[in-house]
Motif scaffolding. Sequence first.
Motif, PDB file in Angstrom:
ATOM      1  N   TYR A  56       0.816  -1.217   0.000  1.00 23.01           N
ATOM      2  CA  TYR A  56       0.000   0.000   0.000  1.00 23.01           C
ATOM      3  C   TYR A  56       0.851   1.270   0.000  1.00 23.01           C
ATOM      4  O   TYR A  56       0.463   2.281  -0.564  1.00 23.01           O
ATOM      5  N   ILE A  59       1.646   3.083  -3.245  1.00 26.66           N
ATOM      6  CA  ILE A  59       0.396   3.539  -3.860  1.00 26.66           C
ATOM      7  C   ILE A  59      -0.100   4.790  -3.138  1.00 26.66           C
ATOM      8  O   ILE A  59      -0.561   5.742  -3.770  1.00 26.66           O
ATOM      9  N   ARG A  60       0.002   4.801  -1.816  1.00 27.95           N
ATOM     10  CA  ARG A  60      -0.452   5.959  -1.035  1.00 27.95           C
ATOM     11  C   ARG A  60       0.385   7.196  -1.313  1.00 27.95           C
ATOM     12  O   ARG A  60      -0.108   8.314  -1.209  1.00 27.95           O
ATOM     13  N   ARG A  61       1.672   7.001  -1.654  1.00 29.18           N
ATOM     14  CA  ARG A  61       2.509   8.147  -1.990  1.00 29.18           C
ATOM     15  C   ARG A  61       2.070   8.799  -3.292  1.00 29.18           C
ATOM     16  O   ARG A  61       2.197  10.005  -3.460  1.00 29.18           O
ATOM     17  N   ILE A  62       1.554   8.002  -4.215  1.00 27.62           N
ATOM     18  CA  ILE A  62       1.144   8.516  -5.528  1.00 27.62           C
ATOM     19  C   ILE A  62      -0.257   9.116  -5.488  1.00 27.62           C
ATOM     20  O   ILE A  62      -0.503  10.167  -6.075  1.00 27.62           O
ATOM     21  N   LEU A  63      -1.184   8.455  -4.786  1.00 28.10           N
ATOM     22  CA  LEU A  63      -2.568   8.916  -4.741  1.00 28.10           C
ATOM     23  C   LEU A  63      -2.698  10.215  -3.941  1.00 28.10           C
ATOM     24  O   LEU A  63      -1.993  10.404  -2.949  1.00 28.10           O
ATOM     25  N   ASP A  70      -9.445   5.646   1.830  1.00 25.29           N
ATOM     26  CA  ASP A  70      -8.202   5.030   1.381  1.00 25.29           C
ATOM     27  C   ASP A  70      -8.499   4.176   0.149  1.00 25.29           C
ATOM     28  O   ASP A  70      -9.156   3.148   0.239  1.00 25.29           O
ATOM     29  N   SER A  72      -6.116   2.854  -1.770  1.00 21.54           N
ATOM     30  CA  SER A  72      -4.979   1.998  -2.109  1.00 21.54           C
ATOM     31  C   SER A  72      -5.341   0.516  -2.248  1.00 21.54           C
ATOM     32  O   SER A  72      -4.789  -0.145  -3.129  1.00 21.54           O
ATOM     33  N   VAL A  75      -6.736   0.159  -5.798  1.00 21.84           N
ATOM     34  CA  VAL A  75      -5.680   0.279  -6.802  1.00 21.84           C
ATOM     35  C   VAL A  75      -4.834  -0.988  -6.823  1.00 21.84           C
ATOM     36  O   VAL A  75      -4.467  -1.489  -7.896  1.00 21.84           O
ATOM     37  N   LEU A  76      -4.532  -1.543  -5.649  1.00 16.89           N
ATOM     38  CA  LEU A  76      -3.757  -2.778  -5.587  1.00 16.89           C
ATOM     39  C   LEU A  76      -4.517  -3.944  -6.213  1.00 16.89           C
ATOM     40  O   LEU A  76      -3.941  -4.742  -6.948  1.00 16.89           O
ATOM     41  N   GLY A  79      -4.286  -3.631  -9.872  1.00 16.81           N
ATOM     42  CA  GLY A  79      -2.955  -4.046 -10.312  1.00 16.81           C
ATOM     43  C   GLY A  79      -2.801  -5.555 -10.349  1.00 16.81           C
ATOM     44  O   GLY A  79      -2.209  -6.109 -11.283  1.00 16.81           O
TER      45      GLY A  79
END
Length: 100
Positions: A56, A59-63, A70, A72, A75-76, A79
């Motif tokens: 996560y 992903i959290r850094r990008i979102l 949340d 993430s 998104v995961l 993916g």
Amino acid sequence: MLAVIQVILLALDILWWIVIASAILSWLYAFNIVNSGNAFVDSIGTFLYRVTEPLYRPIRRILPDLGGIDLSPIVLLLGIFFLQQLLILYVAPAVIRAGM
């Protein structure tokens, strides 16, 4: 080689269910449905956190920050689905054609 692809797909399936279990347990924690003081629940929560948090974090850094939402896990899961489809539709047929 096809066996390796099947093992990777199985690992991605297991990861899929771990992400879903982590999301459900976080909701149960948030709404005080489960007791976080229970040792068994805490051990499951710790396991799920240790498995999913490294996935996560990038992903959290990008979102963008959406407050208490949340995205993430979603998104995961997307993916993981993308990787599974990539393996099934492109890699496995190429391995079969190559005769490996």
